[in-house]
Scaffold this motif. Structure first.
Motif, PDB file in Angstrom:
ATOM      1  N   GLN A  50       7.811   8.026  -3.712  1.00  0.00           N
ATOM      2  CA  GLN A  50       9.027   8.832  -3.916  1.00  0.00           C
ATOM      3  C   GLN A  50      10.058   8.592  -2.814  1.00  0.00           C
ATOM      4  O   GLN A  50      11.241   8.815  -2.999  1.00  0.00           O
ATOM      5  CB  GLN A  50       8.663  10.317  -3.976  1.00  0.00           C
ATOM      6  CG  GLN A  50       7.817  10.621  -5.203  1.00  0.00           C
ATOM      7  CD  GLN A  50       7.396  12.061  -5.254  1.00  0.00           C
ATOM      8  OE1 GLN A  50       8.205  12.952  -5.087  1.00  0.00           O
ATOM      9  NE2 GLN A  50       6.119  12.298  -5.488  1.00  0.00           N
ATOM     10  N   VAL A  51       9.597   8.150  -1.655  1.00  0.00           N
ATOM     11  CA  VAL A  51      10.527   7.848  -0.561  1.00  0.00           C
ATOM     12  C   VAL A  51      11.256   6.521  -0.840  1.00  0.00           C
ATOM     13  O   VAL A  51      12.444   6.391  -0.550  1.00  0.00           O
ATOM     14  CB  VAL A  51       9.764   7.758   0.790  1.00  0.00           C
ATOM     15  CG1 VAL A  51      10.707   7.398   1.932  1.00  0.00           C
ATOM     16  CG2 VAL A  51       9.049   9.069   1.094  1.00  0.00           C
ATOM     17  N   GLN A  62       3.013   9.711  -3.333  1.00  0.00           N
ATOM     18  CA  GLN A  62       4.018  10.473  -2.578  1.00  0.00           C
ATOM     19  C   GLN A  62       4.981   9.527  -1.865  1.00  0.00           C
ATOM     20  O   GLN A  62       6.194   9.734  -1.856  1.00  0.00           O
ATOM     21  CB  GLN A  62       3.340  11.381  -1.545  1.00  0.00           C
ATOM     22  CG  GLN A  62       2.598  12.560  -2.140  1.00  0.00           C
ATOM     23  CD  GLN A  62       1.179  12.184  -2.542  1.00  0.00           C
ATOM     24  OE1 GLN A  62       0.829  11.003  -2.618  1.00  0.00           O
ATOM     25  NE2 GLN A  62       0.364  13.178  -2.811  1.00  0.00           N
ATOM     26  N   LEU A  63       4.430   8.491  -1.256  1.00  0.00           N
ATOM     27  CA  LEU A  63       5.267   7.575  -0.483  1.00  0.00           C
ATOM     28  C   LEU A  63       6.208   6.803  -1.408  1.00  0.00           C
ATOM     29  O   LEU A  63       7.319   6.433  -1.017  1.00  0.00           O
ATOM     30  CB  LEU A  63       4.396   6.604   0.330  1.00  0.00           C
ATOM     31  CG  LEU A  63       3.845   7.179   1.639  1.00  0.00           C
ATOM     32  CD1 LEU A  63       2.944   8.368   1.407  1.00  0.00           C
ATOM     33  CD2 LEU A  63       3.119   6.120   2.418  1.00  0.00           C
ATOM     34  N   LEU A 114      14.720   2.951   3.451  1.00  0.00           N
ATOM     35  CA  LEU A 114      14.221   4.240   3.950  1.00  0.00           C
ATOM     36  C   LEU A 114      15.360   5.246   4.101  1.00  0.00           C
ATOM     37  O   LEU A 114      15.148   6.451   4.033  1.00  0.00           O
ATOM     38  CB  LEU A 114      13.510   4.046   5.296  1.00  0.00           C
ATOM     39  CG  LEU A 114      12.154   3.333   5.225  1.00  0.00           C
ATOM     40  CD1 LEU A 114      11.603   3.101   6.621  1.00  0.00           C
ATOM     41  CD2 LEU A 114      11.146   4.113   4.390  1.00  0.00           C
ATOM     42  N   PHE A 150       8.212  11.320   4.215  1.00  0.00           N
ATOM     43  CA  PHE A 150       8.109  12.043   2.934  1.00  0.00           C
ATOM     44  C   PHE A 150       8.026  13.556   3.192  1.00  0.00           C
ATOM     45  O   PHE A 150       8.752  14.350   2.581  1.00  0.00           O
ATOM     46  CB  PHE A 150       6.878  11.549   2.164  1.00  0.00           C
ATOM     47  CG  PHE A 150       6.471  12.440   1.020  1.00  0.00           C
ATOM     48  CD1 PHE A 150       7.206  12.464  -0.157  1.00  0.00           C
ATOM     49  CD2 PHE A 150       5.347  13.254   1.122  1.00  0.00           C
ATOM     50  CE1 PHE A 150       6.834  13.286  -1.212  1.00  0.00           C
ATOM     51  CE2 PHE A 150       4.976  14.081   0.069  1.00  0.00           C
ATOM     52  CZ  PHE A 150       5.724  14.094  -1.095  1.00  0.00           C
ATOM     53  N   TRP A 194       1.701   3.417   7.215  1.00  0.00           N
ATOM     54  CA  TRP A 194       1.500   4.368   6.107  1.00  0.00           C
ATOM     55  C   TRP A 194       1.802   5.788   6.574  1.00  0.00           C
ATOM     56  O   TRP A 194       2.544   6.534   5.925  1.00  0.00           O
ATOM     57  CB  TRP A 194       0.056   4.251   5.593  1.00  0.00           C
ATOM     58  CG  TRP A 194      -0.167   4.900   4.256  1.00  0.00           C
ATOM     59  CD1 TRP A 194      -0.114   4.293   3.040  1.00  0.00           C
ATOM     60  CD2 TRP A 194      -0.466   6.284   3.997  1.00  0.00           C
ATOM     61  NE1 TRP A 194      -0.359   5.202   2.040  1.00  0.00           N
ATOM     62  CE2 TRP A 194      -0.580   6.436   2.599  1.00  0.00           C
ATOM     63  CE3 TRP A 194      -0.649   7.402   4.804  1.00  0.00           C
ATOM     64  CZ2 TRP A 194      -0.876   7.651   1.999  1.00  0.00           C
ATOM     65  CZ3 TRP A 194      -0.935   8.626   4.195  1.00  0.00           C
ATOM     66  CH2 TRP A 194      -1.051   8.738   2.807  1.00  0.00           C
ATOM     67  N   ILE A 214       0.854  -1.202   0.000  1.00  0.00           N
ATOM     68  CA  ILE A 214       0.000   0.000   0.000  1.00  0.00           C
ATOM     69  C   ILE A 214       0.887   1.249   0.000  1.00  0.00           C
ATOM     70  O   ILE A 214       0.597   2.244  -0.670  1.00  0.00           O
ATOM     71  CB  ILE A 214      -0.942  -0.023   1.227  1.00  0.00           C
ATOM     72  CG1 ILE A 214      -1.924  -1.195   1.099  1.00  0.00           C
ATOM     73  CG2 ILE A 214      -1.707   1.281   1.355  1.00  0.00           C
ATOM     74  CD1 ILE A 214      -2.793  -1.416   2.319  1.00  0.00           C
ATOM     75  N   ILE A 215       1.984   1.175   0.740  1.00  0.00           N
ATOM     76  CA  ILE A 215       2.927   2.308   0.774  1.00  0.00           C
ATOM     77  C   ILE A 215       3.552   2.512  -0.614  1.00  0.00           C
ATOM     78  O   ILE A 215       3.592   3.632  -1.131  1.00  0.00           O
ATOM     79  CB  ILE A 215       4.006   2.056   1.850  1.00  0.00           C
ATOM     80  CG1 ILE A 215       3.370   2.182   3.238  1.00  0.00           C
ATOM     81  CG2 ILE A 215       5.200   3.004   1.694  1.00  0.00           C
ATOM     82  CD1 ILE A 215       4.215   1.693   4.381  1.00  0.00           C
TER      83      ILE A 215
END
Lengths: 549, 51
Positions: free
Chosen positions: A363-364, A360-361, A434, B47, B40, A354-355
């Motif tokens: 991009q991390v 946006q996530l 991360l 972010f 999440w 899901i992440i």
């Protein structure tokens, strides 16, 4: 009187076993390549004899991601279909063998070019990296072979339905057919890029390749591929595990509906793998992200159904308290324990998914080793531990043997070893990702840059985890070889559970293939038509091929 | 599509006398949901922090 066990036809058993032989051979070779990768990434080890990191990466990805899975799944599904809808006709069986041999020859061809260093194009074989044409032709043979096997399964299913008009088909047969439909529809994408783009380009018939088109066609296949791996694990969870624990299927209709939802929503979603790809309009990325989130629904339905199955069984055994039912589950039975641990790992695995799919996530984590950690939870733990758990009854069932208590104990140990190894390896991959550590890279220290040096402890933990996992691979191979050749002769059950409510007849609407296939095609057309036209019409000049290894 | 082929779908089911007690399932799916939301949101804040 003891009822005779319902068995897979002897000739079909041979067919399923042939698939298992290739699958577990791929596990042995691909697992060894994986061990070497984690050792190199630790920064403390170099490969001998000039072997390239990217060669073993490609070996690992193709053998485990494509060969182990596809062969195990097709073999398992032939066994499941034969067990629940009767022996294959001689025509279907002949086609199934033709499919098997096409896949095996294709695998051999691709493996030859990978191992001789002519196809170090990684698991995704992205253009403009260019492999020897033999690699692509081998892969095309694997795909076409799987289609032949799929059609053998469809023919058998159609014959059963003709003879049982007005009846819902057995759950395992329905699920096998749904999974093969998913496979056939999604492999059209990879077949298109391989046959029309990559083979002519690698043979020198065309100079340049449309990179974005090839990647888009790959991910049109690449995401549903994940569900092609997962759905057979779900078959075991929904239809086999309830019988193993002594319970019933919580809801037959819910299981079928979940499979149909997976069929509908797992294909038109490939753009969520390409969220940072220039050249695709943000609007179409958004549409496909929304469709991706629809797949969460059947996944959560499955989680609910599993909890409900376990709780219903525990309560029927007199469990008290909110979680007392957990104590009633057969923890000492590897047929249950291995898939259960796989289910547990699916909680962080699904969450990671899901992440990844959130723009946006993404991009991390994009192109970091987080993603590698993610799919080692989904495929290499959830799916693979379930397949191992299924092997503990399937292989002895097919070979006419029984699993001894000692082997069951070893299988429990194997599961624990796998869980520990994967926690180290995948956990540290997630954390290093991360922090920005890239995936698909042979480098570890990057000239002792301070940021890269932060990743080293995690990469050492990956190597520790990878080594523990390799011990797990040795253990599973010992168990499988024992079950195939050395276990005592006898009869092992192929467990197939009954629904909790026998009067609950699955709606035949869930087998209305014209409706579901129509919806599958409609969703694919909505999600892909406009962006594909854009990708083709507004393409930059294509790229020539690169061999960077 | 043949309408008659879908007719048997409307099978009347006898009413269940008693719904199974699934309090543990309810608690489990809530825990699962909280875990998903927690993970999440954690990455979302990462972010935002890196913007």
């Amino acid at each position: 009187m003891v009822q005779p066990l319902e068995k897979v036809d002897r000739r079909d058993a041979k067919l399923a076993l042939a698939h298992m032989v290739v699958a577990f051979t791929a596990l042995a070779l691909g697992g060894l390549a994986g061990l070497l990768q984690t050792l190199v990434r630790s920064g403390k080890f170099e490969l001998p004899a000039g072997i390239s990191y990217y060669t073993i990466l490609t070996t690992h990805g193709v053998l485990l991601g494509l060969v182990l899975t596809t062969f195990f799944i097709i073999g398992f599904q032939f066994a499941a279909v034969s067990r629940t809808t009767g022996a294959l006709s001689s025509g279907s069986r002949r086609f199934a063998w033709i499919g098997f041999w096409m896949m095996t020859i294709g695998t051999g061809m691709s493996a030859f070019f990978i191992l001789t260093g002519k196809a170090s194009v990684l698991y995704t074989f992205y253009a403009p990296l260019q492999a020897h044409a033999g690699f692509y032709i081998g892969l095309a043979l694997v795909v076409v072979g799987s289609w032949v096997s799929g059609f053998a399964m469809f023919a058998h299913y159609a014959r059963w339905r003709k003879a049982h008009r007005g009846e819902a088909s057995p759950l395992l047969a329905f699920m096998s057919v749904t999974n093969m439909v998913l496979w056939l529809v999604c492999t059209l994408g990879v077949a298109a890029t391989v046959v029309f783009q990559l083979i002519p380009w690698s043979l020198g018939l065309t100079d340049r390749v449309n990179v974005l088109l090839s990647r888009t066609l790959f991910w049109y296949f690449g995401h549903p591929l994940v569900y092609f791996w997962l759905l057979p694990a779900y078959m075991v969870w929904y239809a086999v595990i309830p019988k193993v624990i002594g319970g019933k299927i919580f809801s037959d209709s819910l299981a079928r509906l979940a499979f149909i939802l997976f069929l509908l929503f797992s294909i038109p979603v490939g753009f969520h793998h390409q969220l940072l790809e220039p050249g695709i309009s943000p609007f179409w990325k958004y549409v496909q992200v929304v469709l991706t989130f629809m797949v969460v629904i059947p996944s959560l339905m499955t989680a609910f159904a599993m909890f409900a199955t376990f709780e219903s069984y525990g309560r029927s055994q007199g469990a008290k308290g909110l979680f007392g039912w957990l104590r009633k589950l057969p923890w000492g039975d590897a047929r249950f324990f291995a898939p259960f641990v796989g289910m547990l790992f699916f909680i962080p695995a699904g969450t990671g998914g899901i992440i990844n799919a959130s723009h946006q996530l993404n991009q991390v984590v994009h192109n970091t080793i987080w993603v590698t950690g993610h799919f080692h939870l989904t495929i290499a733990t959830t799916v693979v531990l379930t397949f191992f758990g299924a092997s503990y009854w399937l292989i002895p069932h097919l070979t006419g043997r029984v699993m001894t208590k000692a082997m069951n104990r070893l299988a429990i140990i194997q599961t624990v070893v796998w869980a520990v190894g994967m926690t180290f390896m995948s956990g540290s991959m997630h954390l290093a990702g991360l922090l920005g550590a890239p995936r698909r890279s042979a480098f570890s220290t990057y000239g002792n840059s301070p940021q890269a040096l932060e990743w080293i402890p995690y990469q050492i933990a990956q190597a520790v985890g990878g080594t523990i996992l390799f011990i797990g691979i040795i253990l599973i191979l010992v168990i499988v070889i024992n079950l195939a050749f050395f276990a005592p002769k006898g009869e092992t059950e192929f467990p197939v559970a009954e629904a909790a409510a026998p009067q609950e007849r699955a709606a035949l609407a869930l087998e209305n293939w014209k409706l579901w296939l129509g919806l599958v095609v409609a969703l694919i057309l909505i999600a892909y038509t406009v962006p594909l036209i854009d990708i083709i019409q507004n393409a930059p000049p294509g790229s020539k091929g690169y061999k960077l290894w | 599509m043949k309408l008659e082929s879908t007719k048997p779908t409307t099978i009347r089911q006898p009413k269940n006398e008693k719904e199974p007690a699934l309090g543990g399932t309810l608690a489990s799916v809530f825990l699962l949901g909280f875990f998903i939301i927690f993970a999440w949101v954690s990455v979302y804040f990462l972010f935002l922090h890196r913007l």
